[in-house]
Motif scaffolding. Structure first.
Motif, PDB file in Angstrom:
ATOM      1  N   THR A  77      33.998 -12.237  46.215  1.00  0.00           N
ATOM      2  CA  THR A  77      34.197 -13.254  47.256  1.00  0.00           C
ATOM      3  C   THR A  77      33.002 -13.368  48.187  1.00  0.00           C
ATOM      4  N   GLN A  78      32.008 -12.467  48.015  1.00  0.00           N
ATOM      5  CA  GLN A  78      30.844 -12.521  48.898  1.00  0.00           C
ATOM      6  C   GLN A  78      30.022 -13.787  48.627  1.00  0.00           C
ATOM      7  N   ARG A 118      32.215  -5.659  42.466  1.00  0.00           N
ATOM      8  CA  ARG A 118      32.400  -5.111  43.801  1.00  0.00           C
ATOM      9  C   ARG A 118      32.949  -6.123  44.769  1.00  0.00           C
ATOM     10  N   SER A 119      32.367  -7.330  44.776  1.00  0.00           N
ATOM     11  CA  SER A 119      32.714  -8.260  45.847  1.00  0.00           C
ATOM     12  C   SER A 119      32.546  -9.712  45.411  1.00  0.00           C
ATOM     13  N   HIS A 133      36.273  -1.577  39.933  1.00  0.00           N
ATOM     14  CA  HIS A 133      36.041  -2.026  41.314  1.00  0.00           C
ATOM     15  C   HIS A 133      35.933  -0.815  42.247  1.00  0.00           C
ATOM     16  N   THR A 180      32.515   0.424  44.136  1.00  0.00           N
ATOM     17  CA  THR A 180      32.549   0.427  45.602  1.00  0.00           C
ATOM     18  C   THR A 180      32.183   1.825  46.125  1.00  0.00           C
TER      19      THR A 180
END
Lengths: 197, 197
Positions: B178-179, B175-176, A125, A129
């Protein structure tokens, strides 16, 4: 600093263990190798290895960090020299293609690390990022300076460049692992040239 | 054909097992679910489930084939209607983004299947070989007909499109997670429009 006792100094021994672990994981995968086997390849006992790395997971994390640092160093070096983040990505992919076993292991680990409870989840992660943040900043700066022609959103462009790198590595192994790795870097360069034309 | 005995016909029962397995694997991953738990969710015994699928691996392969068929059907349908393989890929990604647990499982399985001894290796090798072959043929035909402007090698272009699809899914989760999944399909569409401009 040698004591003449026959024991390598701690740091040299750690590097030897990391090199042997890299070779072993690259050949048989993370699950296919025991701490015992890596210790034997180093000519030390299992306890001797566990003195330097507390567990196989600990050894894995050290190896991931070492590889990330090597990738970063090469990327930044080529970026400074050429001014091109595209050439820098291709240089890293080309360097990694020379060690397909390790690259296969990284491709598998990144996907396994999707699970939040995976030991390498936070590492991947953070790395993803960071590389996305840095690449987006570089692309945005190039657009301001006029050295990047496309006006595409640098946020999306950065995601796309990283996706091409990862997705082509996966296909390389799933479709045609015996192909010349040059084909993969050729495809990457062709895609980059289309994206930034 | 119902016998009135209270037993669902074989095919309906198989579909129920596949649906429950999809739900369970999507929530906890392939390794995090037992045959027993899937059987309980179906209201049948472990032996009852094993009558339809010999093992958890067997169930997995049936599930992979079912998902591949659904993806193919959607892809071909949108391709026929719109004439655009780009829109067809985006449609499949958008449909899969609605079930992120399953998509995460597929992303992990494809990477695990890099190892030639993995039970799903041949499946993923065949699927990737087929989709690359079909996509290359479609792109080459569009170039001949003049409906695709770029003169880029269709072999490389097909590899790049598939790589973007897979690489963006990986980043979405790493990375994300929850996006909004719309960001992923937006990025995919932006990259496609740059590649084929």
């Amino acid at each position: 600093m040698s004591t003449g006792s026959g024991y390598a100094p701690g740091r040299a021994r750690q590097q030897q263990i990391l090199a042997e672990a890299t070779r072993a994981f690259g050949r048989a995968g993370f699950d296919g190798v025991s701490v015992q086997e890596i210790a034997e390849a180093c000519g030390i006992s299992r306890q001797g290895l566990l003195h330097h790395f507390k567990s196989k997971e600990d050894l894995l994390m050290a190896l991931l960090r070492q590889r990330d640092e090597a990738d970063q160093e090469l990327f930044q070096g080529v970026l400074r020299e050429s001014g091109s983040p595209f050439r820098a990505i291709v240089a890293v992919v080309r360097a990694n293609a020379a060690a397909p076993g390790i690259t296969a292991m990284f491709t598998q680990l990144a996907a396994e690390a999707i699970r939040p409870e995976h030991p390498a989840h936070d590492f991947f992660h953070d790395v993803y990022t960071r590389i996305h943040h840095d690449l987006r900043a570089t692309l945005a700066q190039m657009q301001r300076e006029g050295t990047l022609v496309t006006t595409a959103d640098p946020e999306k462009l950065a995601s796309g460049l990283i996706a091409l790198r990862d997705g082509l590595a996966l296909q390389f192994f799933l479709r045609s692992p015996t192909q010349n790795a040059d084909e993969m870097t050729d495809t990457l360069e062709t895609m980059f040239s289309l994206l930034i034309a």
